[in-house]
Design a protein around this motif. Sequence first.
Motif, short mmCIF file in Angstrom:
data_model
loop_
_atom_site.label_atom_id
_atom_site.label_comp_id
_atom_site.label_asym_id
_atom_site.label_seq_id
_atom_site.Cartn_x
_atom_site.Cartn_y
_atom_site.Cartn_z
N SER A 141 -11.70 -7.11 12.30
CA SER A 141 -9.94 -8.69 11.64
C SER A 141 -8.93 -7.45 12.19
CB SER A 141 -10.03 -8.79 10.67
OG SER A 141 -9.96 -7.82 9.57
N GLU A 142 -7.84 -8.10 13.03
CA GLU A 142 -7.43 -7.26 13.15
C GLU A 142 -6.70 -6.41 11.79
OE1 GLU A 142 -3.98 -5.37 14.19
OE2 GLU A 142 -5.35 -6.64 15.82
N GLN A 143 -6.31 -7.26 10.36
CA GLN A 143 -5.67 -6.47 9.70
C GLN A 143 -6.44 -5.58 8.71
OE1 GLN A 143 -6.29 -9.68 6.64
NE2 GLN A 143 -5.13 -7.99 4.89
N GLY A 144 -7.49 -6.00 9.01
CA GLY A 144 -8.79 -4.33 8.86
C GLY A 144 -8.18 -3.23 10.01
N ARG A 145 -8.45 -3.78 11.34
CA ARG A 145 -7.61 -3.18 12.30
C ARG A 145 -7.25 -1.85 11.97
NH1 ARG A 145 -10.86 -6.81 15.28
NH2 ARG A 145 -8.85 -7.19 15.88
N ARG A 146 -6.06 -2.80 10.94
CA ARG A 146 -4.19 -3.17 11.33
C ARG A 146 -4.10 -0.97 10.50
NH1 ARG A 146 -1.92 -7.13 9.87
NH2 ARG A 146 -1.63 -7.46 12.39
N LYS A 147 -5.11 -1.64 8.92
CA LYS A 147 -5.18 -0.81 8.12
C LYS A 147 -6.02 0.84 8.88
CE LYS A 147 -5.21 -3.05 3.75
NZ LYS A 147 -3.85 -2.44 3.45
N ASN A 148 -6.53 0.87 9.68
CA ASN A 148 -7.57 1.70 10.03
C ASN A 148 -6.66 2.81 10.50
OD1 ASN A 148 -9.70 1.11 8.31
ND2 ASN A 148 -10.51 -0.36 9.92
N ARG A 149 -5.52 2.25 11.44
CA ARG A 149 -5.13 2.89 12.28
C ARG A 149 -3.91 3.76 11.75
NH1 ARG A 149 -4.99 -2.19 15.90
NH2 ARG A 149 -3.30 -3.28 15.22
N ARG A 150 -4.46 4.61 11.17
CA ARG A 150 -3.14 5.36 10.05
C ARG A 150 -3.20 6.87 10.43
NH1 ARG A 150 -8.04 5.08 8.69
NH2 ARG A 150 -9.07 6.72 6.87
N VAL A 151 -2.27 7.62 9.75
CA VAL A 151 -2.33 9.23 9.58
C VAL A 151 -2.36 9.47 7.88
CG1 VAL A 151 -1.13 10.30 9.75
CG2 VAL A 151 -1.29 9.90 11.84
N GLU A 152 -3.20 9.69 7.23
CA GLU A 152 -3.05 10.30 6.01
C GLU A 152 -2.48 11.84 6.03
OE1 GLU A 152 -6.75 10.00 4.67
OE2 GLU A 152 -6.55 7.72 4.95
N VAL A 153 -1.58 11.98 5.06
CA VAL A 153 -0.69 12.95 4.31
C VAL A 153 -1.46 13.86 3.21
CG1 VAL A 153 1.10 15.04 4.32
CG2 VAL A 153 0.63 13.35 5.84
N SER A 154 -2.14 14.59 2.83
CA SER A 154 -2.55 15.06 1.64
C SER A 154 -2.03 16.43 0.85
CB SER A 154 -4.37 14.77 1.55
OG SER A 154 -5.69 15.52 2.12
N PHE A 155 -2.74 16.42 -0.06
CA PHE A 155 -2.02 17.78 -0.77
C PHE A 155 -2.56 18.18 -2.38
CE2 PHE A 155 1.64 15.99 -0.54
CZ PHE A 155 1.86 15.33 -1.58
N PRO A 156 -2.76 19.71 -2.59
CA PRO A 156 -3.27 19.47 -3.79
C PRO A 156 -2.52 19.70 -5.33
CG PRO A 156 -4.41 21.04 -2.47
CD PRO A 156 -3.49 20.63 -1.66
N ARG A 157 -2.37 18.29 -6.08
CA ARG A 157 -1.87 18.74 -6.81
C ARG A 157 -1.15 19.45 -7.79
NH1 ARG A 157 1.00 14.35 -9.64
NH2 ARG A 157 -0.12 13.08 -8.85
N GLY A 158 0.36 20.50 -7.98
CA GLY A 158 0.68 21.72 -8.32
C GLY A 158 -0.30 22.77 -7.90
N SER A 159 -0.30 23.21 -6.33
CA SER A 159 -0.96 24.05 -5.72
C SER A 159 -1.00 25.14 -5.56
CB SER A 159 -2.19 23.78 -4.65
OG SER A 159 -0.85 23.48 -3.58
N GLY A 160 1.08 25.36 -5.35
CA GLY A 160 1.49 26.36 -5.75
C GLY A 160 1.52 27.60 -6.86
N PRO A 161 2.63 28.52 -6.74
CA PRO A 161 2.73 29.52 -7.89
C PRO A 161 3.78 28.69 -9.32
CG PRO A 161 4.45 30.34 -5.97
CD PRO A 161 3.20 28.96 -5.59
N ASP A 162 3.96 28.07 -9.30
CA ASP A 162 4.47 26.98 -10.20
C ASP A 162 3.74 25.78 -10.32
OD1 ASP A 162 6.72 28.88 -10.14
OD2 ASP A 162 7.90 28.08 -8.41
N SER A 163 3.19 26.12 -10.38
CA SER A 163 1.88 24.46 -11.39
C SER A 163 1.18 24.85 -10.00
CB SER A 163 2.72 22.95 -11.02
OG SER A 163 3.17 23.45 -9.81
#
Length: 219
Positions: free
Chosen positions: A187-209
Amino acid sequence: MSSTTRPAVTTVTALAVLTLVLGVPAYADDGEPSAPPGSTTTSPPPEVDANSPGLQLADGATLAPAKVLDIKSVVEDLGGEERREDTNQDVKFALQAEVLFPKDSSKLNPEAKARIAAIAEEIEAQNATNVRVFGFTDDLGSYAHGLTLSKKRAEAVHDQLAAGLGGDVTFEVRGYSEDYPIADNSSEQGRRKNRRVEVSFPRGSGPDSGTEQSQGQSR
């Protein structure tokens, strides 16, 4: 959609479960629930003899440490244009390609820059030093074209993020074409969700947490 008219968000939160186990988990004998989900029963609970030998620990045995299962919180625009997932370990943003780019293009829309800037602020707030930027398409057009387009879109988001962050952040940038769909491509609704860019990162992975054409198909 302008930032002043963004719809309300819906939140789905998976509750943490605290379990104490004696070494192995217990399962129902037949693997099936005792009653359909949502049903109720008026039967009294079974009587349990607290002094039964079968309920007592063997000599020298101890209870396993308490374990808190991962908490996952999902917040998504009602239109599905922006999605945020939080766990105990990671934060992930998923933006629909239509929010970021013109059709079949890897050139960022003016509105996209403000959304990416908000993600950059969250990266700084979490003191994250390792960031993943992954691009995805639907299954229309050729796989090879989707691979190129998804990678260039990920690179465009990376470039905008990097411009707003310090040089101590390491990025992993990849394009996956139609692999790893999160919705039904039928479905176009599903295809729209699949056309995406994801940005992810560990929580508190820096020196301060750019623009690509899709051999008669659109992605």
